[in-house]
Motif scaffolding. Sequence first.
Motif, PDB file in Angstrom:
ATOM      1  N   SER A   1      59.719  64.038 136.863  1.00  0.00           N
ATOM      2  CA  SER A   1      60.737  64.485 137.826  1.00  0.00           C
ATOM      3  C   SER A   1      62.152  64.223 137.294  1.00  0.00           C
ATOM      4  O   SER A   1      62.355  63.423 136.375  1.00  0.00           O
ATOM      5  N   TYR A   2      63.116  64.878 137.922  1.00  0.00           N
ATOM      6  CA  TYR A   2      64.523  64.642 137.556  1.00  0.00           C
ATOM      7  C   TYR A   2      64.890  63.174 137.755  1.00  0.00           C
ATOM      8  O   TYR A   2      65.584  62.574 136.931  1.00  0.00           O
ATOM      9  N   ASN A   3      64.416  62.579 138.862  1.00  0.00           N
ATOM     10  CA  ASN A   3      64.738  61.171 139.137  1.00  0.00           C
ATOM     11  C   ASN A   3      64.183  60.244 138.066  1.00  0.00           C
ATOM     12  O   ASN A   3      64.858  59.304 137.629  1.00  0.00           O
ATOM     13  N   GLN A   4      62.926  60.519 137.670  1.00  0.00           N
ATOM     14  CA  GLN A   4      62.321  59.676 136.626  1.00  0.00           C
ATOM     15  C   GLN A   4      63.126  59.770 135.335  1.00  0.00           C
ATOM     16  O   GLN A   4      63.381  58.769 134.667  1.00  0.00           O
ATOM     17  N   ILE A   5      63.564  60.977 135.009  1.00  0.00           N
ATOM     18  CA  ILE A   5      64.347  61.171 133.779  1.00  0.00           C
ATOM     19  C   ILE A   5      65.680  60.429 133.875  1.00  0.00           C
ATOM     20  O   ILE A   5      66.089  59.696 132.959  1.00  0.00           O
ATOM     21  N   HIS A   6      66.343  60.578 134.997  1.00  0.00           N
ATOM     22  CA  HIS A   6      67.661  59.954 135.194  1.00  0.00           C
ATOM     23  C   HIS A   6      67.560  58.429 135.044  1.00  0.00           C
ATOM     24  O   HIS A   6      68.355  57.787 134.352  1.00  0.00           O
ATOM     25  N   LYS A   7      66.528  57.859 135.694  1.00  0.00           N
ATOM     26  CA  LYS A   7      66.369  56.393 135.659  1.00  0.00           C
ATOM     27  C   LYS A   7      65.957  55.902 134.272  1.00  0.00           C
ATOM     28  O   LYS A   7      66.399  54.842 133.828  1.00  0.00           O
TER      29      LYS A   7
ATOM     30  N   ILE B   1      73.095  63.976 131.083  1.00  0.00           N
ATOM     31  CA  ILE B   1      72.851  62.737 131.849  1.00  0.00           C
ATOM     32  C   ILE B   1      73.223  61.526 130.986  1.00  0.00           C
ATOM     33  O   ILE B   1      73.904  60.598 131.436  1.00  0.00           O
ATOM     34  N   LEU B   2      72.792  61.569 129.737  1.00  0.00           N
ATOM     35  CA  LEU B   2      73.075  60.450 128.828  1.00  0.00           C
ATOM     36  C   LEU B   2      74.573  60.202 128.719  1.00  0.00           C
ATOM     37  O   LEU B   2      75.033  59.058 128.700  1.00  0.00           O
ATOM     38  N   ARG B   3      75.346  61.294 128.676  1.00  0.00           N
ATOM     39  CA  ARG B   3      76.795  61.140 128.534  1.00  0.00           C
ATOM     40  C   ARG B   3      77.388  60.322 129.678  1.00  0.00           C
ATOM     41  O   ARG B   3      78.304  59.529 129.483  1.00  0.00           O
ATOM     42  N   THR B   4      76.816  60.501 130.862  1.00  0.00           N
ATOM     43  CA  THR B   4      77.289  59.725 132.017  1.00  0.00           C
ATOM     44  C   THR B   4      77.132  58.222 131.763  1.00  0.00           C
ATOM     45  O   THR B   4      78.046  57.443 132.013  1.00  0.00           O
ATOM     46  N   PHE B   5      75.971  57.839 131.236  1.00  0.00           N
ATOM     47  CA  PHE B   5      75.711  56.407 131.045  1.00  0.00           C
ATOM     48  C   PHE B   5      76.431  55.854 129.814  1.00  0.00           C
ATOM     49  O   PHE B   5      76.791  54.684 129.788  1.00  0.00           O
ATOM     50  N   LEU B   6      76.646  56.706 128.830  1.00  0.00           N
ATOM     51  CA  LEU B   6      77.403  56.246 127.656  1.00  0.00           C
ATOM     52  C   LEU B   6      78.840  55.977 128.056  1.00  0.00           C
ATOM     53  O   LEU B   6      79.455  54.996 127.650  1.00  0.00           O
ATOM     54  N   LYS B   7      79.372  56.862 128.896  1.00  0.00           N
ATOM     55  CA  LYS B   7      80.758  56.686 129.357  1.00  0.00           C
ATOM     56  C   LYS B   7      80.867  55.410 130.180  1.00  0.00           C
ATOM     57  O   LYS B   7      81.781  54.600 129.985  1.00  0.00           O
ATOM     58  N   SER B   8      79.915  55.218 131.072  1.00  0.00           N
ATOM     59  CA  SER B   8      79.988  54.055 131.950  1.00  0.00           C
ATOM     60  C   SER B   8      79.798  52.762 131.157  1.00  0.00           C
ATOM     61  O   SER B   8      80.425  51.748 131.429  1.00  0.00           O
ATOM     62  N   ALA B   9      78.931  52.796 130.117  1.00  0.00           N
ATOM     63  CA  ALA B   9      78.687  51.574 129.337  1.00  0.00           C
ATOM     64  C   ALA B   9      79.831  51.259 128.392  1.00  0.00           C
ATOM     65  O   ALA B   9      80.063  50.109 128.045  1.00  0.00           O
TER      66      ALA B   9
ATOM     67  N   GLY C   1      71.862  59.335 114.514  1.00  0.00           N
ATOM     68  CA  GLY C   1      70.871  58.634 115.334  1.00  0.00           C
ATOM     69  C   GLY C   1      70.160  59.656 116.213  1.00  0.00           C
ATOM     70  O   GLY C   1      70.577  60.827 116.297  1.00  0.00           O
ATOM     71  N   ILE C   2      69.085  59.227 116.863  1.00  0.00           N
ATOM     72  CA  ILE C   2      68.298  60.149 117.700  1.00  0.00           C
ATOM     73  C   ILE C   2      67.954  59.503 119.033  1.00  0.00           C
ATOM     74  O   ILE C   2      67.523  58.350 119.084  1.00  0.00           O
ATOM     75  N   PHE C   3      68.165  60.270 120.098  1.00  0.00           N
ATOM     76  CA  PHE C   3      67.701  59.856 121.423  1.00  0.00           C
ATOM     77  C   PHE C   3      66.742  60.917 121.959  1.00  0.00           C
ATOM     78  O   PHE C   3      67.072  62.113 121.954  1.00  0.00           O
ATOM     79  N   VAL C   4      65.550  60.487 122.388  1.00  0.00           N
ATOM     80  CA  VAL C   4      64.632  61.408 123.079  1.00  0.00           C
ATOM     81  C   VAL C   4      64.157  60.727 124.363  1.00  0.00           C
ATOM     82  O   VAL C   4      64.090  59.499 124.426  1.00  0.00           O
ATOM     83  N   ILE C   5      63.842  61.519 125.369  1.00  0.00           N
ATOM     84  CA  ILE C   5      63.289  60.910 126.585  1.00  0.00           C
ATOM     85  C   ILE C   5      61.881  60.403 126.279  1.00  0.00           C
ATOM     86  O   ILE C   5      61.542  59.272 126.574  1.00  0.00           O
TER      87      ILE C   5
END
Length: 211
Positions: free
Chosen positions: A7-13, A46-54, A157-161
């Motif tokens: 789900s979208y929620n699972q991915i986001h979390k 989505i990742l960009r949101t958390f990179l910005k916040s971190a 570098g590489i990020f995958v869900i």
Amino acid sequence: MSKLHISYNQIHKLISATVDKYQFVENFKPDLIVAIGGGGFIPARILRTFLKSASDRKNIPIQAIGLNLYEELPTHQDSDEEGVPEKPGQVVQKTQWLNFGGSDSLVSLLGRRILIVDEVDDTRKTLAYAVDELRKDIIKQEELRGMKPGESNTQIGIFVIHNKNKEKLGVLPEDVMAHYYPAANMDDVWLVYPWDAIDIDTHTEKAENKQ
Ligand SMILES: O=P(O)(O)OC[C@H]1O[C@H](OP(=O)(O)OP(=O)(O)O)[C@H](O)[C@@H]1O
Ligand SMILES: Nc1nc2[nH]cnc2c(=O)[nH]1
């Protein structure tokens, strides 16, 4: 092949937890995201949101590339099944690439810390192809500036869900594997992503029930 709905929620979390887990803002310090479309686009955003916040920094730019390996398997004409497993083709097709190099260049890769983002690392053919092509571009840009290959110290570098635990057909260089960040490691099942759903409520229900 068995399937698992996501789900979208699972991915986001998962993405949020991964940024904390690897601390890769501190460890890798990405300053350019290259999203492999179509599946990498939503995770990249989505990742960009958390990179910005971190990092408390401004948004990291996202560049898009289009690579295609999988082909739809034939289904019955009257089938309304969603998330039907696909089979990998022989070669990766490049449908879209970065714009750089000429006087109208939009992207300089040199000296950057490039994070490639995709939703799934299955056979690894797509990621190996992306890294290979990106490295060729980096060398071309270095040559244009009179540098030797590697002199610009550009990092990938590489990020995958999801990374599937299986024998891989593509190989990633060691320096890239040193910055390989899978949000989750999975059995070899067909993952059905929410952006492929026609009925998102049914899809989400299945995902919540781990089906
Ligand atoms: O590890 P691999 O076996 O190479 O598979 C992973 C690739 O497969 C999917 O792409 P697909 O070709 O289905 O294109 P899409 O993203 O547009 O759906 C996915 O988005 C990855 O890019
Ligand atoms: N949707 C989806 N695409 C893939 N491409 C390669 N493996 C997968 C998978 O498990 N699910």
